[in-house]
Design a protein around this motif. Structure first.
Motif, PDB file in Angstrom:
ATOM      1  N   ALA A  72       0.814  -1.218   0.000  1.00  0.00           N
ATOM      2  CA  ALA A  72       0.000   0.000   0.000  1.00  0.00           C
ATOM      3  C   ALA A  72       0.846   1.267   0.000  1.00  0.00           C
ATOM      4  O   ALA A  72       1.846   1.365   0.717  1.00  0.00           O
ATOM      5  N   HIS A  73       0.417   2.243  -0.794  1.00  0.00           N
ATOM      6  CA  HIS A  73       1.030   3.566  -0.751  1.00  0.00           C
ATOM      7  C   HIS A  73       0.539   4.325   0.482  1.00  0.00           C
ATOM      8  O   HIS A  73       1.313   4.998   1.162  1.00  0.00           O
ATOM      9  N   LYS A  74      -0.753   4.203   0.749  1.00  0.00           N
ATOM     10  CA  LYS A  74      -1.341   4.834   1.936  1.00  0.00           C
ATOM     11  C   LYS A  74      -2.082   3.780   2.747  1.00  0.00           C
ATOM     12  O   LYS A  74      -2.531   2.762   2.216  1.00  0.00           O
ATOM     13  N   THR A  75      -2.213   4.052   4.039  1.00  0.00           N
ATOM     14  CA  THR A  75      -2.911   3.136   4.936  1.00  0.00           C
ATOM     15  C   THR A  75      -3.853   3.932   5.826  1.00  0.00           C
ATOM     16  O   THR A  75      -3.491   5.008   6.317  1.00  0.00           O
TER      17      THR A  75
ATOM     18  N   ILE B 103       2.603   5.615   8.833  1.00  0.00           N
ATOM     19  CA  ILE B 103       1.654   4.948   9.732  1.00  0.00           C
ATOM     20  C   ILE B 103       2.355   3.864  10.549  1.00  0.00           C
ATOM     21  O   ILE B 103       2.103   3.705  11.745  1.00  0.00           O
ATOM     22  N   PHE B 104       3.264   3.142   9.908  1.00  0.00           N
ATOM     23  CA  PHE B 104       3.901   2.012  10.592  1.00  0.00           C
ATOM     24  C   PHE B 104       5.141   2.387  11.402  1.00  0.00           C
ATOM     25  O   PHE B 104       5.535   1.639  12.293  1.00  0.00           O
ATOM     26  N   THR B 105       5.762   3.499  11.099  1.00  0.00           N
ATOM     27  CA  THR B 105       6.981   3.851  11.829  1.00  0.00           C
ATOM     28  C   THR B 105       6.817   5.045  12.756  1.00  0.00           C
ATOM     29  O   THR B 105       7.535   5.162  13.742  1.00  0.00           O
ATOM     30  N   ASN B 106       5.876   5.917  12.449  1.00  0.00           N
ATOM     31  CA  ASN B 106       5.718   7.108  13.288  1.00  0.00           C
ATOM     32  C   ASN B 106       4.267   7.595  13.290  1.00  0.00           C
ATOM     33  O   ASN B 106       3.971   8.711  12.845  1.00  0.00           O
ATOM     34  N   PRO B 107       3.349   6.756  13.800  1.00  0.00           N
ATOM     35  CA  PRO B 107       1.934   7.158  13.809  1.00  0.00           C
ATOM     36  C   PRO B 107       1.701   8.346  14.727  1.00  0.00           C
ATOM     37  O   PRO B 107       2.399   8.532  15.722  1.00  0.00           O
TER      38      PRO B 107
END
Length: 270
Positions: free
Chosen positions: A232-235, A252-256
């Protein structure tokens, strides 16, 4: 806030210049009888990108996905409020032809569901229904090109008259994708398309999603966060009927930004 979670390198690293919004939702609420499942969703889907919807079971991500081509219309007692647009046109307008909408916004379901027809007829069904081919040769070309784009042609080209239900699970899912793209959709919705597949078949579908995103806008629901990170490009993270956070997948996965997102992707609930 930094999240220490192992995330695979995403296939989808393409940087989109001058992002164009393909579909947009504003204030979308969905109710089943007295139970409100979605509480006012605002979300944009960018053209020729893959957006993944993640979140725990029952959070509303599949319900929202079905809003995007009005599949919820088929559920008795389901009520949709708010606005959903495709190229700035309201898809819930009373004058809109839902059959044509679903040709523009196709869907691939969780469990492969080929028709009880031949491989050829599975792919030819939509183009024939919508009058996309005037001659058999044109239909043959559509079937072949769709199977090629779905990465299935070389495996089935010598048995097109055999039942689609006789294929393996992964092949059946790629056949369903070929059937979807045969009518030249603009958007492809995928509702956990790999959940019933083995790892090898899943890898083929993920590679196919990455390739298809060059020409199609794709919105997918997945319970597999590693999969979202890969393709995905965006989540967008859904929780309790709301979109908690949406952004670039790596962010989103590293710095939400939101604590609930942090807690979900680090396994504290879900």
């Amino acid at each position: 806030m930094t999240v220490s979670v192992a995330v695979p390198t995403t296939m989808a690293k393409r940087v989109t210049q001058n992002e164009r919004i393909k579909m947009s939702a504003r204030g979308v609420k969905v109710s089943y009888g007295e139970n409100e499942a979605l509480h006012g969703i605002d979300l944009d889907i960018v053209e020729n990108e893959v957006i993944a919807f993640i979140g725990p079971s029952g959070c509303g991500k599949s319900t929202f996905l079905r809003c995007l081509n009005r599949m919820n219309d088929t559920i008795t007692g389901c009520r949709v409020e708010g606005e959903v647009t495709l190229d700035n046109d309201d898809i819930y307008d009373a004058s809109l032809d839902v059959v044509l909408l679903r040709a523009r916004v196709g869907i691939v379901f969780q469990k492969p569901n080929p028709f009880p027809k031949s491989i050829y007829e599975n792919v030819a069904y939509g183009p024939r229904l919508h009058g996309l081919a005037k001659r058999r040769a044109e239909l043959d070309d559509i079937v072949e090109s769709s199977l090629i784009r779905a990465g299935l042609w070389n495996e089935v080209k010598d048995r097109l008259d055999q039942p689609g239900t006789g294929l393996s699970g992964g092949q059946q899912q790629r056949l369903c994708i070929a059937r979807t793209i045969a009518v030249s959709p603009e958007v492809i919705l995928m509702d956990e398309p790999c959940s019933a597949l083995d790892p090898i078949a899943t890898g083929k579908i993920e590679q196919l999603i990455d390739e298809l995103s060059e020409n199609y806008t794709i919105a997918m629901v997945t319970h597999n966060m590693q999969q979202a990170a890969r393709v995905a490009h965006k989540t967008a993270f859904f929780h309790l009927g709301e979109v908690v956070e949406v952004g670039e997948t790596d962010d989103i996965f590293t710095n939400p930004r939101e604590q609930r997102t942090h807690d979900y992707i680090t396994g504290r609930f879900g």
